[in-house]
Every structure is written in structure tokens, then in C-alpha cells.
Design a protein around this motif. Structure first.
Motif, mmCIF file in Angstrom:
data_model
loop_
_atom_site.group_PDB
_atom_site.id
_atom_site.type_symbol
_atom_site.label_atom_id
_atom_site.label_comp_id
_atom_site.label_asym_id
_atom_site.label_seq_id
_atom_site.Cartn_x
_atom_site.Cartn_y
_atom_site.Cartn_z
ATOM 1 N N MET A 2 40.713 51.346 42.849
ATOM 2 C CA MET A 2 40.019 50.557 41.829
ATOM 3 C C MET A 2 39.525 49.238 42.437
ATOM 4 S SD MET A 2 41.462 49.424 38.117
ATOM 5 C CE MET A 2 42.275 50.951 37.715
ATOM 6 N N LYS A 3 38.368 48.765 41.983
ATOM 7 C CA LYS A 3 37.855 47.486 42.492
ATOM 8 C C LYS A 3 38.134 46.389 41.472
ATOM 9 C CE LYS A 3 34.099 49.130 45.354
ATOM 10 N NZ LYS A 3 32.675 49.421 45.376
ATOM 11 N N ALA A 4 38.215 45.158 41.989
ATOM 12 C CA ALA A 4 38.407 44.018 41.080
ATOM 13 C C ALA A 4 37.198 43.870 40.148
ATOM 14 C CB ALA A 4 38.587 42.752 41.901
ATOM 15 N N ALA A 5 37.451 43.357 38.950
ATOM 16 C CA ALA A 5 36.343 43.006 38.051
ATOM 17 C C ALA A 5 35.572 41.839 38.678
ATOM 18 C CB ALA A 5 36.917 42.602 36.693
ATOM 19 N N PRO A 6 34.290 41.665 38.353
ATOM 20 C CA PRO A 6 33.520 40.572 38.969
ATOM 21 C C PRO A 6 34.149 39.202 38.702
ATOM 22 C CG PRO A 6 32.099 42.041 37.711
ATOM 23 C CD PRO A 6 33.503 42.450 37.412
ATOM 24 N N PHE A 7 34.054 38.330 39.697
ATOM 25 C CA PHE A 7 34.548 36.949 39.533
ATOM 26 C C PHE A 7 33.696 36.030 40.392
ATOM 27 C CE2 PHE A 7 37.098 39.068 42.824
ATOM 28 C CZ PHE A 7 36.866 38.260 43.915
ATOM 29 N N ALA A 8 33.712 34.740 40.031
ATOM 30 C CA ALA A 8 33.066 33.722 40.878
ATOM 31 C C ALA A 8 34.117 33.185 41.846
ATOM 32 C CB ALA A 8 32.515 32.604 40.005
ATOM 33 N N TYR A 9 33.659 32.646 42.970
ATOM 34 C CA TYR A 9 34.576 32.098 43.980
ATOM 35 C C TYR A 9 34.131 30.689 44.336
ATOM 36 C CZ TYR A 9 36.522 31.248 48.652
ATOM 37 O OH TYR A 9 37.150 30.690 49.741
ATOM 38 N N VAL A 10 35.060 29.726 44.258
ATOM 39 C CA VAL A 10 34.728 28.359 44.680
ATOM 40 C C VAL A 10 35.818 27.854 45.621
ATOM 41 C CG1 VAL A 10 33.392 27.714 42.618
ATOM 42 C CG2 VAL A 10 35.873 27.400 42.615
ATOM 43 N N ARG A 11 35.432 26.947 46.512
ATOM 44 C CA ARG A 11 36.409 26.381 47.465
ATOM 45 C C ARG A 11 36.214 24.875 47.513
ATOM 46 N NH1 ARG A 11 37.075 26.386 53.579
ATOM 47 N NH2 ARG A 11 39.305 26.637 53.914
ATOM 48 N N PRO A 12 36.740 24.172 46.507
ATOM 49 C CA PRO A 12 36.519 22.711 46.442
ATOM 50 C C PRO A 12 37.220 22.003 47.599
ATOM 51 C CG PRO A 12 37.455 23.578 44.380
ATOM 52 C CD PRO A 12 37.576 24.644 45.400
ATOM 53 N N GLY A 13 36.705 20.809 47.922
ATOM 54 C CA GLY A 13 37.277 20.041 49.023
ATOM 55 C C GLY A 13 38.143 18.890 48.561
ATOM 56 N N SER A 14 38.291 18.717 47.239
ATOM 57 C CA SER A 14 39.141 17.617 46.750
ATOM 58 C C SER A 14 39.987 18.109 45.579
ATOM 59 C CB SER A 14 38.276 16.440 46.290
ATOM 60 O OG SER A 14 37.696 16.738 45.031
ATOM 61 N N LEU A 15 41.089 17.376 45.377
ATOM 62 C CA LEU A 15 42.015 17.730 44.297
ATOM 63 C C LEU A 15 41.333 17.615 42.933
ATOM 64 C CD1 LEU A 15 44.883 18.578 43.813
ATOM 65 C CD2 LEU A 15 45.580 16.173 43.913
ATOM 66 N N ASP A 16 40.544 16.560 42.758
ATOM 67 C CA ASP A 16 39.834 16.369 41.479
ATOM 68 C C ASP A 16 38.931 17.563 41.184
ATOM 69 O OD1 ASP A 16 41.011 14.027 40.915
ATOM 70 O OD2 ASP A 16 39.357 12.736 41.572
ATOM 71 N N ASP A 17 38.251 18.043 42.219
ATOM 72 C CA ASP A 17 37.347 19.177 41.996
ATOM 73 C C ASP A 17 38.128 20.465 41.688
ATOM 74 O OD1 ASP A 17 35.210 17.534 42.304
ATOM 75 O OD2 ASP A 17 34.760 18.118 44.371
ATOM 76 N N VAL A 18 39.301 20.623 42.307
ATOM 77 C CA VAL A 18 40.143 21.795 41.978
ATOM 78 C C VAL A 18 40.514 21.740 40.500
ATOM 79 C CG1 VAL A 18 42.443 22.820 42.293
ATOM 80 C CG2 VAL A 18 41.083 22.184 44.295
ATOM 81 N N LEU A 19 40.978 20.559 40.054
ATOM 82 C CA LEU A 19 41.394 20.422 38.643
ATOM 83 C C LEU A 19 40.203 20.627 37.708
ATOM 84 C CD1 LEU A 19 43.893 17.448 39.015
ATOM 85 C CD2 LEU A 19 44.402 19.885 38.831
ATOM 86 N N GLY A 20 39.038 20.157 38.151
ATOM 87 C CA GLY A 20 37.821 20.360 37.351
ATOM 88 C C GLY A 20 37.521 21.846 37.184
ATOM 89 N N GLU A 21 37.683 22.603 38.261
ATOM 90 C CA GLU A 21 37.409 24.052 38.196
ATOM 91 C C GLU A 21 38.441 24.778 37.322
ATOM 92 O OE1 GLU A 21 34.849 25.585 39.205
ATOM 93 O OE2 GLU A 21 33.896 24.223 40.633
ATOM 94 N N LEU A 22 39.674 24.258 37.313
ATOM 95 C CA LEU A 22 40.720 24.925 36.517
ATOM 96 C C LEU A 22 40.620 24.554 35.029
ATOM 97 C CD1 LEU A 22 43.844 24.544 38.879
ATOM 98 C CD2 LEU A 22 42.544 26.627 38.419
ATOM 99 N N ALA A 23 39.940 23.466 34.730
ATOM 100 C CA ALA A 23 39.811 23.014 33.329
ATOM 101 C C ALA A 23 39.109 24.099 32.511
ATOM 102 C CB ALA A 23 39.027 21.715 33.275
#
Ligand code: FAD
Length: 290
Positions: free
Chosen positions: A1-22
Motif C-alpha cells: 500500500m502507498k501513503a496517502a498524498p501529503f505535503a512536505y516542508v523542512r523549516p530552518g527555524s523553530l518558529d517556522d516548525v511551530l507555524g507549520e504545526l499550527a
């Protein structure tokens, strides 16, 4: 089985990680050794994978304020080979049993804690040592004991917008000894049952504290203070009746094709007695005699 579609991001700062998780539709991707199989089996369908490995401050590994601090992006293999990790002997004892070398080259220590597999070695080590887990999320930063972090099989106190920032394992003191053992069908498999022990003695070698954590035996690692038990008997055979009784209380994993509940209880009882006795011997070898 293949994974369902998803977007992929690789932020370079903690703030941006938290922004993506919001918003709660993002999922942290650390080493991917547990998450990718989950996606491939379609047991999870996050909208976005938030790769945290490009955030410099999550790569911290070192001894600070009497503990080994391991940042969220630090790989298991890096910890295995870093001299700083010798401050926490249990990590060196447990790490070779975490899957295989190839998995440890990608997998992170914090990822293992966040995944919270009941048979995983590192959450058990964290619980036995009373490691501190640092989280950040919409409510700010907070630090909680490892035993409170894991709330059940594959579930933790972290919310969908939280990031596990780091774990800090207390460095071993003089007069402290440890034990670790697990039984698995093949090396690298998750344990059928395992134990982690920590014993402390004073300068005369008398027991001042003893802790025992079992894993693979319930829906999470189970920790008990067992100081009186070790004061009554010190050798493996003398301890056996008490650890067998403890097994009846703490081992509740249902039987499966790999072993019945009774078999796991027997494993736990034997390993617990052996590793408590070993930890006591090591504690006496490490005591301050000056
Ligand atoms: C064949 C095989 C055998 C294995 N055997 C063992 C074994 O014997 N013992 C063992 O302990 N493990 C074993 N594992 C699991 C392996 O150790 C994983 O590396 C580990 O469980 C997860 O770490 P990771 O960095 O790969 O996390 P990922 O797979 O990236 O993430 C796992 C989960 O944790 C979440 N997560 C990760 N990091 C964070 C963070 N900082 N904050 C919030 N959430 C986070 C993710 O969103 C995901 O839900 C095995 C895996 C495989 C494929």
C-alpha cells in the motif's frame, strides 16, 4: 500500500516548525523510522510532514546542569557514539537493542519517546531514570517527567501542535549502578519483555534506593520503587519470589503468537531479579570510598 498524498516542508527555524504545526494537520517527521511505516499502512493521513532536522537548536547533544540533554533532531546513532553519553551508562546498555544499526542511523531518541511504543527501550530508560521531557506548543514551553509524558500505547501528553524539544537524562552519580535486559525473538526485534534497573548505595554499600522499569509488558513502561525488596534479598535467587509476585501485578500484555501473558510474567520475574542484583553489584563498585 502507498501513503496517502501529503505535503512536505523542512523549516530552518523553530518558529517556522511551530507555524507549520499550527492547526493540527501537520505531523513531525524526525527519523521517519516509525512514521513512514505508519503512513505506508495508512494508519495516519497527515496533510503535511514537518521535517525538523534542519533546525540547528534541535541538534544539541551534551551534558548540562547534571544531565545529558538530547535535542529532538539528534539521531540514536550519534548518541550511541558520543563520549558525553557515558554520563548515562544505561543509554549505552540499551541502545544496541533499539532495532538495527541502520535504523539507529536515522531514528532519533526523541522520536522514539514521541512514538511511545510500549516495547521500546528508550522510553523505559527515560522512565527508570526519571528523565525530563521538554515540550513547546501553543501554551508555551513546559517540562514534564517521562512517566507523565507517555499516557498509553502510542499516546503521549503532547498535543497535535506540540513539539518535543528535548529529553534530559540525569547523569549517574557515584554509588549508582544499572541493569538492562530484554528477551526478543531475534536481535533488533521489539522485546517480548524487558527490564531496566537503577540502584543506589551509600558509602558503606547499603541500599538507599532501587527502581525497576518493565517494558513490553503493559500498554506503557511501568516503573516501581523496589528499595525494600532489595534490602530483604540481594542475590538473584533470593529476589525471585518477590519479582515473580511483582510480575503478577504489573504484566498485563495479552498473549499473542509470540508468547502468552504467563510467559511474559515469567520472563519479567527472572530478568528483574537478575538485573536488580547486577545493578546492586555495579553500584557498590562505583561508590565513593574516600
Ligand atoms: C524494522 C524496525 C524495527 C524497529 N525496532 C525497534 C526496537 O527494537 N526498539 C525501538 O525502540 N524501536 C524500534 N524501531 C523504531 C525506531 O527506533 C524509530 O526510530 C523510533 O521509534 C522513532 O524515531 P524516529 O526519529 O524515526 O521518529 P519518526 O518515525 O520520525 O516519528 C515517530 C512518531 O513520533 C512523532 N515525533 C517524532 N519526533 C517528534 C518530536 N520531536 N516532537 C513531536 N512528535 C515527534 C512523529 O510525528 C511520529 O508520530 C524499529 C523500527 C523498524 C522500522
Amino acid at each position: 500500500m502507498k501513503a496517502a498524498p501529503f505535503a512536505y516542508v523542512r523549516p530552518g527555524s523553530l518558529d517556522d516548525v511551530l507555524g507549520e504545526l499550527a492547526g493540527g494537520d501537520g505531523k513531525v517527521l524526525a527519523g521517519g523510522q516509525s512514521l513512514v511505516p505508519v503512513l505506508a499502512m495508512r494508519l495516519g493521513r497527515p496533510g503535511t510532514l514537518v521535517d525538523i532536522t534542519a533546525v540547528p537548536e534541535l541538534g544539541e547533544l551534551g551534558v548540562r546542569d547534571g544531565g545529558l540533554r538530547v535535542g529532538a533532531a539528534v539521531r540514536q546513532r550519534a548518541v550511541e557514539h558520543d563520549p558525553a553519553a557515558r554520563a548515562v551508562p544505561l543509554i549505552g546498555m540499551a541502545m544496541p537493542f533499539v532495532g538495527h544499526r541502520e535504523l539507529r542511523s536515522r531514528g532519533t531518541v526523541c522520536g522514539s519517546l514521541a512514538h511511545a511504543d510500549p516495547a521500546a527501550e528508550l522510553p523505559a530508560v527515560a522512565c527508570c531514570l526519571d528523565a525530563r521531557i521538554e515540550l513547546i506548543g501553543p501554551a508555551g514551553r513546559r517540562t514534564i517527567p517521562a512517566a507523565e509524558f507517555v499516557t498509553g500505547a502510542m499516546s503521549t501528553a503532547a498535543g497535535p501542535e506540540d513539539l518535543l524539544l528535548s529529553v534530559t537524562f540525569p547523569a549517574a552519580a557515584a554509588g549508582e549502578g544499572h541493569g538492562f535486559a530484554e528477551i526478543a525473538r531475534r536481535h533488533g526485534d521489539f522485546a517480548l519483555a524487558g527490564v531496566v534497573t537503577r540502584v543506589r548505595v551509600d558509602r558503606d554499600g547499603a541500599v538507599t534506593g532501587a527502581r525497576l522499569t518493565g517494558f513490553g509488558i503493559s500498554d506503557r513502561a511501568v516503573t516501581r520503587e523496589v528499595t525494600p525488596l532489595l534490602r530483604e534479598a540481594e542475590d538473584e535467587h533470593g529476589l525471585r519470589p518477590a519479582t515473580a509476585a511483582l510480575a503478577e501485578e504489573v504484566v498485563d500484555t495479552g498473549g499473542d503468537t509470540h508468547g502468552s501473558t504467563g510467559y511474559r510474567r515469567r520472563l519479567f520475574g527472572v530478568l528483574a531479579a537478575r538485573e536488580l542484583s547486577r545493578a546492586l553489584r555495579r553500584a557498590r563498585d562505583r561508590r565513593e570510598t574516600a
